[in-house]
Design a protein around this motif. Structure first.
Motif, PDB file in Angstrom:
ATOM      1  N   ALA A  39       4.946 -15.591  -9.968  1.00  0.00           N
ATOM      2  CA  ALA A  39       4.489 -14.219  -9.719  1.00  0.00           C
ATOM      3  C   ALA A  39       4.167 -14.008  -8.245  1.00  0.00           C
ATOM      4  CB  ALA A  39       3.268 -13.914 -10.585  1.00  0.00           C
ATOM      5  N   ASP A  40       3.641 -15.043  -7.582  1.00  0.00           N
ATOM      6  CA  ASP A  40       3.314 -14.933  -6.152  1.00  0.00           C
ATOM      7  C   ASP A  40       4.558 -14.792  -5.286  1.00  0.00           C
ATOM      8  OD1 ASP A  40       0.634 -15.131  -6.723  1.00  0.00           O
ATOM      9  OD2 ASP A  40       0.491 -17.269  -6.197  1.00  0.00           O
ATOM     10  N   THR A  41       5.712 -15.243  -5.780  1.00  0.00           N
ATOM     11  CA  THR A  41       6.938 -15.174  -4.978  1.00  0.00           C
ATOM     12  C   THR A  41       7.706 -13.878  -5.180  1.00  0.00           C
ATOM     13  OG1 THR A  41       8.336 -16.203  -6.669  1.00  0.00           O
ATOM     14  CG2 THR A  41       7.231 -17.677  -5.118  1.00  0.00           C
ATOM     15  N   LEU A  42       7.437 -13.153  -6.250  1.00  0.00           N
ATOM     16  CA  LEU A  42       8.228 -11.959  -6.553  1.00  0.00           C
ATOM     17  C   LEU A  42       8.027 -10.882  -5.491  1.00  0.00           C
ATOM     18  CD1 LEU A  42       7.743 -11.738 -10.412  1.00  0.00           C
ATOM     19  CD2 LEU A  42       9.658 -12.718  -9.139  1.00  0.00           C
ATOM     20  N   LEU A  47      10.791  -8.687   0.385  1.00  0.00           N
ATOM     21  CA  LEU A  47      10.946  -7.246   0.596  1.00  0.00           C
ATOM     22  C   LEU A  47       9.840  -6.682   1.473  1.00  0.00           C
ATOM     23  CD1 LEU A  47      11.925  -6.198  -3.029  1.00  0.00           C
ATOM     24  CD2 LEU A  47      13.428  -6.659  -1.100  1.00  0.00           C
ATOM     25  N   ASN A  48       8.876  -7.505   1.824  1.00  0.00           N
ATOM     26  CA  ASN A  48       7.758  -7.073   2.659  1.00  0.00           C
ATOM     27  C   ASN A  48       8.092  -7.325   4.121  1.00  0.00           C
ATOM     28  OD1 ASN A  48       6.253  -6.454   0.344  1.00  0.00           O
ATOM     29  ND2 ASN A  48       5.548  -8.567   0.182  1.00  0.00           N
ATOM     30  N   TRP A  49       8.696  -6.341   4.753  1.00  0.00           N
ATOM     31  CA  TRP A  49       9.120  -6.469   6.143  1.00  0.00           C
ATOM     32  C   TRP A  49       7.910  -6.421   7.057  1.00  0.00           C
ATOM     33  CZ3 TRP A  49      14.002  -7.855   6.389  1.00  0.00           C
ATOM     34  CH2 TRP A  49      14.857  -7.476   5.377  1.00  0.00           C
ATOM     35  N   GLY A  50       8.014  -7.079   8.198  1.00  0.00           N
ATOM     36  CA  GLY A  50       6.952  -7.060   9.191  1.00  0.00           C
ATOM     37  C   GLY A  50       6.767  -5.673   9.764  1.00  0.00           C
ATOM     38  N   GLY A  80       6.776  -2.604  11.958  1.00  0.00           N
ATOM     39  CA  GLY A  80       7.662  -2.185  13.029  1.00  0.00           C
ATOM     40  C   GLY A  80       9.112  -2.588  12.837  1.00  0.00           C
ATOM     41  N   PHE A  81       9.411  -3.392  11.810  1.00  0.00           N
ATOM     42  CA  PHE A  81      10.788  -3.808  11.567  1.00  0.00           C
ATOM     43  C   PHE A  81      11.460  -2.756  10.699  1.00  0.00           C
ATOM     44  CE2 PHE A  81      14.027  -6.130   9.056  1.00  0.00           C
ATOM     45  CZ  PHE A  81      14.855  -6.467  10.100  1.00  0.00           C
ATOM     46  N   GLU A  82      12.532  -2.174  11.198  1.00  0.00           N
ATOM     47  CA  GLU A  82      13.211  -1.090  10.495  1.00  0.00           C
ATOM     48  C   GLU A  82      14.385  -1.587   9.657  1.00  0.00           C
ATOM     49  OE1 GLU A  82      12.393   2.271  10.901  1.00  0.00           O
ATOM     50  OE2 GLU A  82      10.694   1.773  12.173  1.00  0.00           O
ATOM     51  N   GLY A  83      14.605  -2.909   9.584  1.00  0.00           N
ATOM     52  CA  GLY A  83      15.773  -3.455   8.914  1.00  0.00           C
ATOM     53  C   GLY A  83      15.823  -3.214   7.425  1.00  0.00           C
ATOM     54  N   GLY A  84      14.691  -2.956   6.797  1.00  0.00           N
ATOM     55  CA  GLY A  84      14.688  -2.737   5.353  1.00  0.00           C
ATOM     56  C   GLY A  84      14.784  -1.288   4.966  1.00  0.00           C
ATOM     57  N   SER A  85      14.819  -0.402   5.945  1.00  0.00           N
ATOM     58  CA  SER A  85      14.874   1.035   5.643  1.00  0.00           C
ATOM     59  C   SER A  85      16.290   1.451   5.278  1.00  0.00           C
ATOM     60  CB  SER A  85      14.424   1.840   6.862  1.00  0.00           C
ATOM     61  OG  SER A  85      13.120   1.472   7.223  1.00  0.00           O
TER      62      SER A  85
END
Length: 99
Positions: A81-84, A88-91, A93-98
């Protein structure tokens, strides 16, 4: 003498115009899979995604997240559960997941 100067200049221009050396960066390899689940009428009702990281990255995750403290090679339900969703939690200011 002139020929040597011209050879030197040609060599210097060749080095000056050469591209810079490539810089390596780590890669993460995965095995991914999809399982399509259908109901009795044949309609798609579920998609199960399998996502397995390579051995090195898996080892880094175990260490970074303090998982598998008993070193038995199996994660507890709490550890799973801790790894799920961790990836997907981007740092900030990082726009790579948008999208």
């Amino acid at each position: 003498m002139v020929r040597r100067i011209l050879q030197f200049l040609a060599l210097a221009v060749g080095f000056w115009g050469a591209p810079p050396p490539a810089q390596a960066h780590p890669h993460i390899f995965i095995d991914a899979g999809l399982e399509l689940i259908h109901d009795l009428s044949g309609s798609l009702v579920e998609v199960r995604v399998t996502w397995r990281y390579d051995e090195l990255y898996s080892l880094l995750l175990l260490q970074d997240y303090g998982l598998d403290q008993d070193f038995d090679g199996a994660l507890t339900e709490t550890e799973i559960a801790d790894t799920l969703g961790f990836d997907l939690n981007w740092g900030a200011g990082f726009e790579g997941g948008s999208p």
